[in-house]
Each structure stands twice: as C-alpha cells, then as structure tokens.
Design a protein around this motif. Structure first.
Motif, PDB file in Angstrom:
ATOM      1  N   LYS A 263       4.643   7.196   0.699  1.00  0.00           N
ATOM      2  CA  LYS A 263       5.603   5.897   0.212  1.00  0.00           C
ATOM      3  C   LYS A 263       5.180   4.517   0.287  1.00  0.00           C
ATOM      4  CE  LYS A 263       9.589   3.393   3.285  1.00  0.00           C
ATOM      5  NZ  LYS A 263      10.297   2.731   4.092  1.00  0.00           N
ATOM      6  N   THR A 264       5.432   3.707  -0.645  1.00  0.00           N
ATOM      7  CA  THR A 264       4.899   2.257  -0.542  1.00  0.00           C
ATOM      8  C   THR A 264       5.514   1.382   0.013  1.00  0.00           C
ATOM      9  OG1 THR A 264       4.337   2.771  -3.047  1.00  0.00           O
ATOM     10  CG2 THR A 264       4.850   0.758  -2.576  1.00  0.00           C
ATOM     11  N   GLU A 265       4.446   1.254   0.727  1.00  0.00           N
ATOM     12  CA  GLU A 265       4.819  -0.130   1.797  1.00  0.00           C
ATOM     13  C   GLU A 265       4.975  -1.703   1.364  1.00  0.00           C
ATOM     14  OE1 GLU A 265       6.988   0.503   4.478  1.00  0.00           O
ATOM     15  OE2 GLU A 265       5.926   2.401   5.362  1.00  0.00           O
ATOM     16  N   SER A 266       5.770  -2.465   1.736  1.00  0.00           N
ATOM     17  CA  SER A 266       5.727  -3.646   0.992  1.00  0.00           C
ATOM     18  C   SER A 266       6.064  -5.049   2.171  1.00  0.00           C
ATOM     19  CB  SER A 266       6.169  -4.235   0.179  1.00  0.00           C
ATOM     20  OG  SER A 266       5.904  -4.426  -0.860  1.00  0.00           O
ATOM     21  N   LEU A 267       4.532  -5.609   2.817  1.00  0.00           N
ATOM     22  CA  LEU A 267       4.704  -6.389   3.938  1.00  0.00           C
ATOM     23  C   LEU A 267       4.463  -7.458   3.707  1.00  0.00           C
ATOM     24  CD1 LEU A 267       2.675  -4.393   6.497  1.00  0.00           C
ATOM     25  CD2 LEU A 267       5.230  -3.771   6.001  1.00  0.00           C
ATOM     26  N   THR A 268       5.418  -8.537   3.924  1.00  0.00           N
ATOM     27  CA  THR A 268       5.442 -10.044   4.044  1.00  0.00           C
ATOM     28  C   THR A 268       4.457 -10.627   5.288  1.00  0.00           C
ATOM     29  OG1 THR A 268       7.353 -10.441   2.420  1.00  0.00           O
ATOM     30  CG2 THR A 268       6.324 -12.496   3.609  1.00  0.00           C
ATOM     31  N   LEU A 269       3.581 -11.587   5.576  1.00  0.00           N
ATOM     32  CA  LEU A 269       2.377 -11.490   7.040  1.00  0.00           C
ATOM     33  C   LEU A 269       2.687 -13.053   7.076  1.00  0.00           C
ATOM     34  CD1 LEU A 269      -0.785  -9.848   5.232  1.00  0.00           C
ATOM     35  CD2 LEU A 269       1.563  -8.696   6.808  1.00  0.00           C
ATOM     36  N   GLN A 270       2.718 -13.353   8.023  1.00  0.00           N
ATOM     37  CA  GLN A 270       3.870 -14.642   8.654  1.00  0.00           C
ATOM     38  C   GLN A 270       1.483 -15.553   8.596  1.00  0.00           C
ATOM     39  OE1 GLN A 270       6.522 -16.006   9.456  1.00  0.00           O
ATOM     40  NE2 GLN A 270       6.776 -13.652   8.491  1.00  0.00           N
TER      41      GLN A 270
ATOM     42  N   TYR B  37       1.103  -0.952   0.021  1.00  0.00           N
ATOM     43  CA  TYR B  37      -0.460   0.345  -0.474  1.00  0.00           C
ATOM     44  C   TYR B  37       1.284   1.024   0.046  1.00  0.00           C
ATOM     45  CZ  TYR B  37       1.156  -0.836   4.804  1.00  0.00           C
ATOM     46  OH  TYR B  37       1.860   0.052   6.282  1.00  0.00           O
ATOM     47  N   THR B  38       0.359   2.438  -0.560  1.00  0.00           N
ATOM     48  CA  THR B  38       0.838   3.883  -0.356  1.00  0.00           C
ATOM     49  C   THR B  38       0.499   4.088   1.387  1.00  0.00           C
ATOM     50  OG1 THR B  38       0.837   3.861  -2.729  1.00  0.00           O
ATOM     51  CG2 THR B  38       1.567   5.937  -1.177  1.00  0.00           C
ATOM     52  N   THR B  39       1.193   4.591   1.714  1.00  0.00           N
ATOM     53  CA  THR B  39       1.109   5.830   3.567  1.00  0.00           C
ATOM     54  C   THR B  39       1.291   6.549   2.900  1.00  0.00           C
ATOM     55  OG1 THR B  39       0.785   5.836   5.173  1.00  0.00           O
ATOM     56  CG2 THR B  39       2.874   4.836   4.050  1.00  0.00           C
TER      57      THR B  39
END
Length: 120
Positions: A81-88, A45-47
């Motif tokens: 800022k574009t954020e990229s998260l890897t979820l567990q 997402y972009t924040t």
C-alpha cells in the motif's frame, strides 16, 4: 504463500529500501531506518507490513533536536500500500528526520520502499 516466500518475492522486486523481521517465530527483532535531516511537510512510501502480535511498525518524525513522535502505527496487515502523510511542522523548525521502526517477536516482517519527502 509462506512467510519466507512472501518476503523473498518482495525483496527480489525492484529494490526494497528496507525490510526487517525476525529470522524465526522464536526470535525477536528490532530494526530502524531513517532519512537525512531536511525540513519536510509531506511523506510518501510504499509499505508491505505483515502483522502477528506482539509486533508493530511505527513511523516517527523528529524536528530539530526534539524527541521523535509517532505519526503512524501499523498493527494490522498492510500489504503493498502506498501511504501519503501530511506532517505538522512546528513553528520555527528547520530540520526534520523520519524514522521507520519495527519491533517484533515472530516470523512476519515489514518492508518499506519508494520513500519520498516533500520539502517545506
């Protein structure tokens, strides 16, 4: 740029998914947006987050019917800022729901746009 102008410019761009913030420095705001329930392993997402104590922005994820867990917290300016998260993903989970929660009591704000979910 003043706070109101920054917020207005952001919201007039493309199409912001969500924006939250109090109306004035003396008010308090709480807002949340959430995704549909699908099993995901990635989130992007972009924040556009503007910080002034005591506010915070949180990204939370819940699996199946579990309590939402915080996976990212904002307590400092994070502008466009574009954020990229890897979820567990817990073993056996079949659905996930992502929430964006803003809590604040001043004149700044948080806008989120371009949310992308990567399926499991």
């Amino acid at each position: 740029m003043t706070t109101g102008m920054s917020r207005r410019t952001l919201l007039m761009s493309a199409a912001a998914l969500a924006a939250a913030g109090p109306l004035a420095a003396t008010t308090t705001a709480r807002a949340a947006a959430r995704t549909p329930k699908v099993l995901v392993i990635g989130l992007a997402y972009t924040t556009h987050y503007r910080q002034e104590a005591p506010q915070k922005g949180e990204v939370l994820v819940s699996y199946d019917k579990d309590t939402p867990a915080v996976v990212k917290t904002y307590t400092a300016d994070t502008v466009s800022k574009t954020e990229s998260l890897t979820l567990q993903v817990p073993a056996g989970a079949t659905t996930a729901q992502v929430r964006f929660r803003y809590t604040g009591g001043n004149n700044w704000f948080w806008a989120v746009d371009g949310v992308t979910l990567t399926p499991a």
